[in-house]
Write an enzyme that holds these catalytic residues in place. Structure first.
Site, short mmCIF file in Angstrom:
data_model
loop_
_atom_site.label_atom_id
_atom_site.label_comp_id
_atom_site.label_asym_id
_atom_site.label_seq_id
_atom_site.Cartn_x
_atom_site.Cartn_y
_atom_site.Cartn_z
N LYS A 11 99.15 79.15 109.23
CA LYS A 11 98.44 78.51 108.11
C LYS A 11 97.39 77.51 108.63
O LYS A 11 97.38 77.15 109.80
CB LYS A 11 99.47 77.83 107.21
CG LYS A 11 100.38 78.82 106.47
CD LYS A 11 101.31 78.09 105.51
CE LYS A 11 102.16 79.07 104.71
NZ LYS A 11 103.02 78.37 103.71
N PHE A 59 103.74 74.14 92.36
CA PHE A 59 103.00 73.95 93.61
C PHE A 59 101.87 74.95 93.80
O PHE A 59 101.19 74.93 94.84
CB PHE A 59 103.96 73.99 94.81
CG PHE A 59 104.75 75.29 94.92
CD1 PHE A 59 104.21 76.41 95.54
CD2 PHE A 59 106.04 75.38 94.41
CE1 PHE A 59 104.92 77.60 95.65
CE2 PHE A 59 106.77 76.56 94.51
CZ PHE A 59 106.19 77.67 95.12
N ARG A 87 112.06 85.44 109.51
CA ARG A 87 112.42 84.29 108.66
C ARG A 87 113.44 83.40 109.38
O ARG A 87 113.40 82.17 109.24
CB ARG A 87 112.90 84.76 107.29
CG ARG A 87 111.74 85.36 106.47
CD ARG A 87 112.02 85.38 104.99
NE ARG A 87 112.06 84.06 104.41
CZ ARG A 87 111.04 83.49 103.74
NH1 ARG A 87 109.88 84.10 103.58
NH2 ARG A 87 111.18 82.29 103.23
N THR A 93 111.75 76.65 104.37
CA THR A 93 110.42 76.32 103.85
C THR A 93 110.05 74.87 104.16
O THR A 93 108.92 74.57 104.56
CB THR A 93 110.39 76.55 102.32
OG1 THR A 93 110.83 77.88 102.04
CG2 THR A 93 109.00 76.33 101.76
N ARG A 104 109.01 76.14 112.06
CA ARG A 104 108.68 75.06 111.10
C ARG A 104 109.27 73.73 111.55
O ARG A 104 108.63 72.68 111.36
CB ARG A 104 109.16 75.46 109.71
CG ARG A 104 108.18 76.48 109.05
CD ARG A 104 108.77 77.12 107.83
NE ARG A 104 107.77 77.83 107.03
CZ ARG A 104 108.07 78.65 106.04
NH1 ARG A 104 109.33 78.87 105.73
NH2 ARG A 104 107.11 79.26 105.36
N ASN A 114 103.31 73.85 105.94
CA ASN A 114 104.48 74.21 106.74
C ASN A 114 104.20 75.28 107.81
O ASN A 114 105.07 76.06 108.16
CB ASN A 114 105.66 74.60 105.84
CG ASN A 114 105.35 75.79 104.96
OD1 ASN A 114 104.23 76.30 104.99
ND2 ASN A 114 106.32 76.23 104.20
N HIS A 117 103.49 81.38 107.22
CA HIS A 117 103.99 82.20 106.11
C HIS A 117 104.82 83.34 106.69
O HIS A 117 104.54 83.81 107.79
CB HIS A 117 102.82 82.79 105.31
CG HIS A 117 103.23 83.88 104.35
ND1 HIS A 117 103.70 83.60 103.09
CD2 HIS A 117 103.27 85.24 104.47
CE1 HIS A 117 104.01 84.74 102.47
NE2 HIS A 117 103.76 85.75 103.29
P1 ADP Z 1 108.40 80.51 101.97
O1 ADP Z 1 107.01 80.32 102.55
O2 ADP Z 1 109.45 79.87 102.84
O3 ADP Z 1 108.70 81.95 101.63
P2 ADP Z 1 108.05 80.07 99.10
O4 ADP Z 1 107.73 81.53 99.01
O5 ADP Z 1 109.10 79.52 98.19
O6 ADP Z 1 108.44 79.66 100.60
O7 ADP Z 1 106.72 79.22 98.83
C1 ADP Z 1 105.48 79.64 99.35
C2 ADP Z 1 104.77 78.44 99.94
O8 ADP Z 1 104.45 77.52 98.89
C3 ADP Z 1 105.57 77.63 100.95
O9 ADP Z 1 105.56 78.18 102.24
C4 ADP Z 1 104.88 76.28 100.88
O10 ADP Z 1 103.65 76.29 101.63
C5 ADP Z 1 104.54 76.19 99.40
N1 ADP Z 1 105.58 75.48 98.65
C6 ADP Z 1 106.75 75.99 98.23
N2 ADP Z 1 107.48 75.06 97.57
C7 ADP Z 1 106.72 73.94 97.56
C8 ADP Z 1 106.90 72.63 97.04
N3 ADP Z 1 108.01 72.29 96.37
N4 ADP Z 1 105.90 71.73 97.22
C9 ADP Z 1 104.77 72.06 97.88
N5 ADP Z 1 104.53 73.29 98.41
C10 ADP Z 1 105.50 74.21 98.26
MG MG Z 2 107.85 83.19 100.21
#
Ligand code: ADP
Ligand code: MG
Length: 139
Positions: A11, A59, A87, A93, A104, A114, A117
């Protein structure tokens, strides 16, 4: 049988702060092989389309803004059981909740910024890989 490819993105926070090399080395050391990779700077429309599944979440706007704020590096990675293995390698996350030694935990700034992706299913790995690389993600 689980698939052997996933879609990763380094990212804008991690690419912009010079962490791409360390993250790629970390993943290669765990046996992930790079099949496709490119550096792109997504428009808000492109980032919005990629994260369409999250439209309506609180978000979403912040995520689209962040993912279009600078260049990022999508990659198709190959390894047995790639989605689950990747993962596990990247961790939760929120870096505050990510296991020690995960990407992460090592490199992410916050739950939003973070570092990486990762696809969450074989089906989404195919859809997301094709989004950035077309049929090259699949062959
Ligand atoms: P992941 O990337 O672990 O699969 P998600 O699919 O739930 O997580 O969310 C996609 C992305 O959205 C996250 O990687 C993060 O960058 C952002 N995100 C998710 N939840 C939040 C939150 N509560 N506040 C801010 N950004 C968030
Ligand atoms: Mg996701």
């Amino acid at each position: 049988m689980a698939g052997n490819r996933t879609l990763a993105i380094i990212k804008p926070d991690a690419l912009g702060s010079g962490k791409a090399g360390k993250i790629i080395a970390h993943l290669e050391a765990q046996g992930f092989k790079i099949i496709c990779a490119r550096v792109i700077h997504m428009t808000m429309a492109e980032a919005g389309a990629f994260y369409e599944v999250h439209r309506g979440r609180p978000f979403y706007a912040e995520l689209v803004e962040f993912m279009s704020s600078g260049p990022c590096m999508p990659m198709v990675l190959q390894k047995d059981d790639a989605v689950a293995a990747y993962r596990t390698a990247i961790g939760a996350t929120d870096p505050a909740e990510a296991a020690q030694g995960t990407v992460r935990k090592l490199y992410a700034e916050s739950k939003g910024r973070n570092a990486v992706h990762g696809s969450d299913s074989d089906e989404n790995a195919r859809v997301e890989g094709t989004f950035f690389f077309g049929v090259a993600a699949l062959v």
